[in-house]
Design a protein around this motif. Structure first.
Motif, mmCIF file in Angstrom:
data_model
loop_
_atom_site.group_PDB
_atom_site.id
_atom_site.type_symbol
_atom_site.label_atom_id
_atom_site.label_comp_id
_atom_site.label_asym_id
_atom_site.label_seq_id
_atom_site.Cartn_x
_atom_site.Cartn_y
_atom_site.Cartn_z
ATOM 1 N N LEU A 57 5.449 1.035 3.228
ATOM 2 C CA LEU A 57 5.761 -0.372 3.006
ATOM 3 C C LEU A 57 4.668 -1.027 2.162
ATOM 4 N N PRO A 58 5.000 -1.951 1.289
ATOM 5 C CA PRO A 58 3.965 -2.696 0.551
ATOM 6 C C PRO A 58 2.988 -3.402 1.492
ATOM 7 N N SER A 59 3.518 -3.931 2.604
ATOM 8 C CA SER A 59 2.643 -4.623 3.556
ATOM 9 C C SER A 59 1.656 -3.658 4.204
ATOM 10 N N THR A 60 2.099 -2.418 4.462
ATOM 11 C CA THR A 60 1.196 -1.413 5.028
ATOM 12 C C THR A 60 0.118 -1.030 4.023
ATOM 13 N N GLN A 61 0.515 -0.838 2.794
ATOM 14 C CA GLN A 61 -0.442 -0.483 1.757
ATOM 15 C C GLN A 61 -1.459 -1.593 1.520
ATOM 16 N N TYR A 62 -0.998 -2.850 1.572
ATOM 17 C CA TYR A 62 -1.947 -3.951 1.402
ATOM 18 C C TYR A 62 -2.893 -4.031 2.595
ATOM 19 N N TYR A 63 -2.379 -3.768 3.786
ATOM 20 C CA TYR A 63 -3.229 -3.802 4.972
ATOM 21 C C TYR A 63 -4.343 -2.752 4.881
ATOM 22 N N GLU A 64 -4.005 -1.574 4.368
ATOM 23 C CA GLU A 64 -5.033 -0.541 4.177
ATOM 24 C C GLU A 64 -6.075 -1.010 3.153
ATOM 25 N N LYS A 65 -5.622 -1.664 2.108
ATOM 26 C CA LYS A 65 -6.536 -2.212 1.111
ATOM 27 C C LYS A 65 -7.427 -3.289 1.733
ATOM 28 N N PHE A 66 -6.836 -4.109 2.577
ATOM 29 C CA PHE A 66 -7.600 -5.164 3.256
ATOM 30 C C PHE A 66 -8.728 -4.574 4.099
ATOM 31 N N LYS A 67 -8.427 -3.511 4.815
ATOM 32 C CA LYS A 67 -9.450 -2.907 5.687
ATOM 33 C C LYS A 67 -10.613 -2.349 4.880
ATOM 34 N N LYS A 68 -10.312 -1.851 3.686
ATOM 35 C CA LYS A 68 -11.399 -1.355 2.831
ATOM 36 C C LYS A 68 -12.270 -2.494 2.320
ATOM 37 N N GLU A 69 -11.656 -3.653 2.071
ATOM 38 C CA GLU A 69 -12.404 -4.798 1.540
ATOM 39 C C GLU A 69 -13.154 -5.566 2.618
ATOM 40 N N PHE A 70 -12.520 -5.787 3.774
ATOM 41 C CA PHE A 70 -13.108 -6.655 4.804
ATOM 42 C C PHE A 70 -13.466 -5.921 6.101
ATOM 43 N N GLY A 71 -13.227 -4.619 6.114
ATOM 44 C CA GLY A 71 -13.610 -3.851 7.285
ATOM 45 C C GLY A 71 -12.457 -3.623 8.246
#
Length: 988
Positions: A57-71
């Motif tokens: 899902l795009p939302s899942t992929q963005y969430y993974e990106k978020f974790k890399k940026e903000f922990g």
């Protein structure tokens, strides 16, 4: 429909091989079982809250990106409750707990009141009262670290990425399980603890549910078959299949999860049901022979094909789940399919080999039909026979109510509701937000697309406004941003003067405080809320939201607000694991429709190929949709949510329900072919396959009912729904299907016609036409025989006359037989254009004399310029023949008295619009109102037994339909009947 369901060459080869080399077959299967069993000790467990998310899902992929940026959001919260946290005794215990937790491996950062006091009071001179007063203005602490009544606090533990979750949770449990003075209650909660609880309860379920299911199945088998052979053969086959499946999971490094946990129970329950059909047939077969190998061959030659087909449809139902985008569901589908296929091999090869080596005994050769089962089946037969007009409407009303209920089904996945209310994890989740912020975070990322954007005090004030507004939304307990920490640093840098608990007004002050922020609180705390370029910020919302529906509503509210007020200034994105699970849940609906559609299409195709009848295909689909509709309707009316687990119901249930449908239809086909008597075929089919269908339903239902004892609420609900669905499937297979099959012709008109000679002889009209020439031949031959016996010379003239008469009558009979043969022969060529007048004239030339003998006047009114229709001369002649004979017999049966003594049949052809019409009317007995809706049923007749078959009208209707025509009738009892045959013109 084929006269015999094909058994398949491959099945015969496999069966023959197993019986020819039984010991080799047993040894082979034993080796394979040992191979897989050796891998089972390596089977692992992997249950995570992330199993509920769709990976692509795009939302899942963005969430993974978020974790890399903000922990990572791997945050563990330890909640501590006391009468007064700032009493020396309680605070000292709190400090001891904090120190022990901070020393655990895997803890990246710990935030607690004692740790905050230590960081703020560098001189270590503050009393607890002073510390309490100093932190009172800090909004960041309110409900985040400290409750408003100061009786509860949270120790926040930020974990390293990839930490061993079980180890850290066990170590935290070891710390908080100690007895601390002044502490009333202490527990841990958060995403890691929820995920670990899922794994722990999965292991407990695996250790508990399959053994209980297996034990229940053993008791059922012994109760039904009453001997150890009836217990050991099915249970051994199921245990072998289960070993193969679990071994394959271990070999492919697939761990048991929340989804795949259902696989063992599924294999045990369903596999036993399959084996019960085999054992039941074996018990019946062993009464017909004495040699074990021959009995086994007879048994599997009968049950092998339907069993293979049943497994195939179950695999189709399971395989349809592969279109689902949730990995756990796909894993369940793959290994359940593997279990079913391995079970099929075991049933078709291993079981015959073992059974052929076992001696027969009286206890084996008894049928397991209990008296209560016979009463149920007899009641069902009577219900379908005498109340068929009420059965279908009642089931239709039930289906309609269920369909309405489906519209109330809500799609929702709630990780917390996976746990039953009495579990500690559920109690802790609902306890924390009574006076603290909830444990499920939602993140709102603001992206300005411009470096140093958030160094501007105006932009920080804008972010603070957003934060304050978001904190007002339903479900949000606390909002935390970069500005909270900036105000805290400003407050600490100005000797904790309350007036400085505010944002600075100048950019240079912000830069200075940011550096202090990083040195005082650490870079990792800074990175959780702001990116290095100060262009992107994270607003963390602590919520007590846990359901996908609530997450989705919260996301919509946030996006709607930001779109209305900040669309031109900021880009925004709402993310978090809850949001990912929410969107994944709504994909369940489309996946469910896809899976069900695929299954329905494949099952319809199988039925169409098997029975060569679209009607039978639709009957099977309707039968197996009934339990699905009932199940989802029940969910809608009682408020059961469609979740990741309950979404499995449809594909599993329909794969199971169609098994009994196949067994019923195959047996019904065999019984119906004996004499084409639907009522008898239904009765004998119910007697034959009814008991194993009832027993398998009981077995599967009891097997899945064990899931009610699962630690997981959705799994328990899944077990309940499977029981309801299987009971509904039983009603569908034993009530709905027999009722609807009584209205479906399983054979073509030509199949029926081919059976006429063996079922009822020939009509009186045909007998009369053949008897006349044969009598003439007999008289001539008797004359010649008498002259020879008297040794008298026969004058040449008389001899020639007798021979000519015999030859003429033989030719007459032969011609008549040829015309009958042509009339009954199914054409193989293409359709042809012809006038309806032609078959009328052909038929009257054939049987016209019979009407004269019965004093029946034929009134012909044939249109001379009748347009052609598409048909075949012989087939349409059969229609005219049947209608004329029916009219003649109705006239002959009528009692003629007084003035009404004129008998007639009117035959008229004419054109009406684009249709060409043939009407045949008589003034015979007519058709009683109460039987008018049944006269088209095969074998329904009002004639005396042996006088008629009830095939004429069904045959005629099928022929007419072949040429896109229509057969209608009108009748008033006592005043005759009118039959109207309509065909479209050939050019239409």
């Amino acid at each position: 429909m084929p006269s015999q369901i094909p058994q398949g060459r491959l099945l015969k080869i496999l069966l023959t091989s197993a019986l020819k080399w039984p010991w080799a077959t047993i040894a082979l299967f034993a080796c394979v079982t040992i191979f897989f069993a050796a891998h089972i000790p390596h089977l692992g467990f992997r249950t995570s809250i992330y199993d509920l998310a769709v990976e692509d899902l795009p939302s899942t992929q963005y969430y993974e990106k978020f974790k890399k940026e903000f922990g990572s959001e791997e945050v563990l919260l330890v909640v501590v409750r006391a009468e007064n946290l700032f009493s020396p005794e309680s605070f000292q215990s709190l400090e001891a707990i904090s120190n022990e937790l901070s020393g655990l491996l895997g803890v990246r950062r710990l935030i607690s009141l004692p740790q905050v006091r230590q960081d703020m009071d560098l001189t270590n001179k503050w009393t607890l009262k002073e510390f309490e007063k100093i932190i009172e203005p800090i909004e960041l602490f309110d409900r985040n670290f400290l409750s408003q009544d100061k009786r509860a606090t949270v120790i926040s533990m930020l974990l390293h990425s990839g930490v061993d979750r079980k180890s850290i949770i066990d170590e935290v449990d070891a710390v908080i399980s100690k007895d601390y003075k002044g502490i009333n209650r202490i527990y841990q909660i958060g995403m890691p603890s929820v995920a670990q609880a899922l794994a722990t309860y999965t292991e407990k379920d695996f250790a508990l549910l399959p053994p209980i299911t297996f034990g229940v199945i053993l008791l059922i088998l012994y109760g039904l078959f009453g001997n150890f052979r009836g217990v050991l053969l099915p249970s051994g086959a199921v245990a072998m299949s289960l070993t193969w499946t679990m071994g394959m999971m271990a070999k492919t490094n697939t761990a048991l999860s929340l989804m795949t946990m259902i696989t063992p129970v599924f294999i045990i329950a369903v596999g036993t049901a399959y084996c019960m059909h085999i054992i039941s047939e074996y018990n019946n077969s062993c009464q017909k022979g004495e040699i074990p190998r021959e009995i086994v061959y007879l048994c599997f030659s009968r049950v092998g094909f339907p069993t293979s087909l049943a497994v195939t449809t179950t695999v189709v139902g399971l395989a349809s789940l592969l279109v689902n985008r949730i990995e756990g569901i796909r894993e369940f589908a793959v290994f359940s399919c593997f279990g079913m296929i391995s079970l099929l091999l075991i049933m078709l090869l291993f079981l015959p080999a073992v059974m052929s080596l076992l001696p027969l005994s009286k206890t084996v050769c008894r049928g397991p039909v209990a008296p209560w089962v016979e009463k149920i089946l007899h009641g069902i037969f009577i219900l379908n026979l005498r109340r068929r007009k009420k059965v279908l409407p009642v089931l239709g009303v039930v289906s309609l109510v269920s369909v309405i209920g489906i519209f109330f089904v809500k799609v929702e996945t709630n990780p917390v509701d996976y746990f039953k209310k009495n579990t500690e994890i559920s109690k802790n989740f609902y306890d924390i937000y009574k006076d603290m912020a909830g444990s499920f975070p939602v993140n709102v990322v603001l992206d300005a697309k411009r470096n140093d954007f958030f160094e501007d005090p105006k932009n920080l004030a804008k972010m603070e406004d957003i934060q304050n507004h978001l904190a007002l939304f339903e479900g949000v307990d606390k909002s935390i941003t970069y500005t909270d920490f900036l105000k805290l640093v400003n407050y600490a840098s100005n000797d904790f003067d309350p007036i400085h608990y505010a944002l600075p007004m100048e950019s240079w002050q912000i830069r200075t405080l940011t550096n202090t922020y990083k040195s005082m609180l650490g870079q990792d705390m800074y990175s959780r809320f702001m990116d290095p370029n100060m262009s992107k910020a994270n607003i963390m919302l602590r919520t007590h939201v846990s359901s996908s529906r609530e997450f989705f509503q919260l996301k919509e509210s946030i996006e709607k607000y930001l779109e209305a007020h900040y669309a031109g200034d900021l880009n925004y994105k709402v993310t978090g694991l809850g949001m990912v699970i929410s969107e994944s849940s709504y994909i369940l609906t489309s996946s469910q429709v896809k899976s069900l559609s695929i299954t329905m299409l494949v099952i319809f195709g199988i039925m169409l190929l098997l029975f060569l009848s679209g009607k039978v295909g639709f009957a099977a689909i309707a039968t197996n949709l009934f339990p699905i509709i009932l199940c989802f309707g029940f969910m809608g009316w009682v408020g059961i949510k469609l979740s990741v687990v309950t979404s499995l119901i449809a594909s599993i249930a329909i794969g199971l329900a169609v098994d009994d449908t196949i067994h019923y239809l195959v047996r019904y086909n065999r019984e119906f072919k004996r004499d084409l008597d639907k009522d008898r075929a239904m009765r004998d089919t119910l007697r034959s396959v009814g008991p194993p269908i009832i027993y398998t339903t009981i077995t599967i239902s009891l097997g899945f009912s064990i899931l009610l004892f699962s630690h997981f609420q959705p799994t328990s609900v899944f077990g309940l729904l499977m029981v309801i669905t299987m009971i509904a499937a039983l009603i569908g297979d034993l009530v709905f299907l027999p009722a609807i099959m009584l209205h479906i012709e399983l054979v073509t008109a030509w199949d029926l016609m081919s059976l006429i000679p063996s079922l009822g002889g020939i009509s009186p009209a045909v007998a009369h036409e053949l008897r006349q020439p044969l009598n003439a031949v007999k008289l001539g031959s008797e004359y010649l025989q008498t002259m020879l016996e008297k040794d008298q010379n026969i004058p040449r003239e008389e001899l020639v006359e007798v021979i000519d008469q015999i030859d003429s009558q033989i030719n007459r009979a032969s011609s008549y037989i040829d015309r009958l043969a042509a009339l009954g022969k199914k054409p193989t060529g293409a359709f042809e254009k012809l006038s309806l007048n032609t078959p009328v004239k052909d038929t009257l030339s054939l049987i016209g004399r019979q009407f004269s003998l019965e004093n029946i006047d034929i009134r012909l009114d044939l249109a001379p310029d009748l347009p052609a229709v598409i048909g075949h001369r012989n087939r349409l002649g059969q229609v005219v023949y049947n209608l004329l004979i029916n009219g003649m017999e109705a006239i002959v049966r009528k009692t003629w008295t007084g003035r009404d003594t004129h008998r007639w049949i009117a035959v008229k052809t004419f054109q009406k619009g684009d249709d060409v019409i043939l009407m045949i009317a008589d003034n015979g007995t007519g058709i009683l109102h109460q039987i008018q809706d049944r006269i088209m049923e095969p074998f329904f007749t009002t004639k005396e037994k042996g006088r008629g078959l009830g095939l004429g009208l069904p045959i005629s209707r099928e022929i007419i339909r072949d040429y896109h025509g229509r057969l209608d009738f009108f009748s008033h009892p006592g005043d005759g009947a009118v039959f109207k045959v309509s065909f479209p013109k050939a050019d239409h």
